[in-house]
Motif scaffolding. Structure first.
Motif, PDB file in Angstrom:
ATOM      1  N   LEU A  78      -5.039   9.680  -1.588  1.00  0.00           N
ATOM      2  CA  LEU A  78      -4.490   9.817  -2.932  1.00  0.00           C
ATOM      3  C   LEU A  78      -4.213   8.446  -3.546  1.00  0.00           C
ATOM      4  N   ASN A  79      -3.604   7.544  -2.777  1.00  0.00           N
ATOM      5  CA  ASN A  79      -3.341   6.187  -3.276  1.00  0.00           C
ATOM      6  C   ASN A  79      -4.624   5.475  -3.654  1.00  0.00           C
ATOM      7  N   VAL A  80      -5.623   5.576  -2.808  1.00  0.00           N
ATOM      8  CA  VAL A  80      -6.886   4.883  -3.071  1.00  0.00           C
ATOM      9  C   VAL A  80      -7.555   5.458  -4.311  1.00  0.00           C
ATOM     10  N   ILE A  81      -7.567   6.771  -4.452  1.00  0.00           N
ATOM     11  CA  ILE A  81      -8.171   7.397  -5.632  1.00  0.00           C
ATOM     12  C   ILE A  81      -7.429   6.971  -6.892  1.00  0.00           C
ATOM     13  N   ASN A  82      -6.115   6.986  -6.846  1.00  0.00           N
ATOM     14  CA  ASN A  82      -5.325   6.661  -8.032  1.00  0.00           C
ATOM     15  C   ASN A  82      -5.386   5.189  -8.418  1.00  0.00           C
ATOM     16  N   TRP A  83      -5.471   4.290  -7.437  1.00  0.00           N
ATOM     17  CA  TRP A  83      -5.335   2.866  -7.749  1.00  0.00           C
ATOM     18  C   TRP A  83      -6.560   2.025  -7.427  1.00  0.00           C
ATOM     19  N   ARG A  84      -7.553   2.584  -6.744  1.00  0.00           N
ATOM     20  CA  ARG A  84      -8.830   1.921  -6.445  1.00  0.00           C
ATOM     21  C   ARG A  84      -8.657   0.459  -6.021  1.00  0.00           C
ATOM     22  N   PRO A  85      -8.342   0.234  -4.742  1.00  0.00           N
ATOM     23  CA  PRO A  85      -8.157  -1.141  -4.273  1.00  0.00           C
ATOM     24  C   PRO A  85      -9.434  -1.956  -4.430  1.00  0.00           C
ATOM     25  N   SER A  86      -9.272  -3.226  -4.758  1.00  0.00           N
ATOM     26  CA  SER A  86     -10.446  -4.082  -4.937  1.00  0.00           C
ATOM     27  C   SER A  86     -10.393  -5.305  -4.032  1.00  0.00           C
ATOM     28  N   SER A  87      -9.311  -5.449  -3.267  1.00  0.00           N
ATOM     29  CA  SER A  87      -9.201  -6.588  -2.356  1.00  0.00           C
ATOM     30  C   SER A  87      -8.600  -6.117  -1.039  1.00  0.00           C
ATOM     31  N   THR A  88      -8.734  -6.963  -0.044  1.00  0.00           N
ATOM     32  CA  THR A  88      -8.172  -6.659   1.272  1.00  0.00           C
ATOM     33  C   THR A  88      -6.656  -6.489   1.170  1.00  0.00           C
ATOM     34  N   ALA A  89      -6.026  -7.334   0.388  1.00  0.00           N
ATOM     35  CA  ALA A  89      -4.567  -7.239   0.219  1.00  0.00           C
ATOM     36  C   ALA A  89      -4.176  -5.889  -0.379  1.00  0.00           C
ATOM     37  N   ASP A  90      -4.948  -5.422  -1.361  1.00  0.00           N
ATOM     38  CA  ASP A  90      -4.683  -4.110  -1.955  1.00  0.00           C
ATOM     39  C   ASP A  90      -4.799  -3.013  -0.900  1.00  0.00           C
ATOM     40  N   ALA A  91      -5.836  -3.086  -0.084  1.00  0.00           N
ATOM     41  CA  ALA A  91      -6.059  -2.060   0.938  1.00  0.00           C
ATOM     42  C   ALA A  91      -4.896  -2.018   1.926  1.00  0.00           C
ATOM     43  N   TYR A  92      -4.452  -3.188   2.378  1.00  0.00           N
ATOM     44  CA  TYR A  92      -3.335  -3.230   3.324  1.00  0.00           C
ATOM     45  C   TYR A  92      -2.040  -2.719   2.691  1.00  0.00           C
ATOM     46  N   ALA A  93      -1.869  -2.963   1.404  1.00  0.00           N
ATOM     47  CA  ALA A  93      -0.660  -2.494   0.717  1.00  0.00           C
ATOM     48  C   ALA A  93      -0.672  -0.978   0.508  1.00  0.00           C
ATOM     49  N   MET A  94      -1.847  -0.399   0.323  1.00  0.00           N
ATOM     50  CA  MET A  94      -1.962   1.029   0.010  1.00  0.00           C
ATOM     51  C   MET A  94      -2.066   1.931   1.224  1.00  0.00           C
TER      52      MET A  94
END
Length: 152
Positions: A78-94
């Motif tokens: 759900l987090n990934v769909i809603n916010w679409r991470p674009s960096s490694t930092a985003d992925a680790y945060a989500m």
């Protein structure tokens, strides 16, 4: 509005946006008087600034299907769909415990965590459409302003 089934599940921002569009929500609250509440128009305006505005049901279904090999929880999807991470930092945060989950591939074999995260991000970029340009430009401008302020 009447609640049909309480706690029936979570909704993505795309599903909320789709629902509000079907009810006649508009950016201008005066343009949707009577059709929807002003608060619904505000939510609609906010969601239009998120990646949900460019998504389709097909892209979401494709993401859910292709993300099975990454052992994501429903909340992570759900987090990934809603916010679409674009960096490694985003992925680790989500993604909760991203390092532990991504240190093994779909067969359970050990692999390089960073490579696996990058593989996941590449899949996300391929399947989920990019967020609106204005939002990206605003975030970049804010980041630059923060860096400049720190240098002064």
């Amino acid at each position: 509005m009447k609640i049909q089934k309480a706690n029936a599940g979570v909704l993505t921002n795309f599903e909320v946006l789709d629902f509000l569009r079907s009810r006649g929500a508009k950016i201008d609250p005066m343009g949707c008087l009577g059709a929807v509440a002003v608060s619904e128009c505000k939510v609609y305006e906010y969601i239009l600034k998120t990646p949900a505005c460019n998504q389709t049901r097909e892209s979401i279904y494709e993401f859910v299907k292709r993300s099975e090999g990454f052992r994501l929880a429903e909340a992570d999807k759900l987090n990934v769909i809603n916010w679409r991470p674009s960096s490694t930092a985003d992925a680790y945060a989500m993604i909760e415990e991203c390092g532990k989950r991504f240190s093994r591939d779909e067969r359970g074999e050990a692999c390089d965590e960073d490579e696996r995260v990058q593989e996941f991000l590449d899949m996300v970029k391929e399947v989920l459409p990019a967020p609106p340009k204005a939002e990206v430009e605003t975030a970049e401008a804010e980041a630059e302003a923060g860096v400049e302020a720190m240098q002064e």
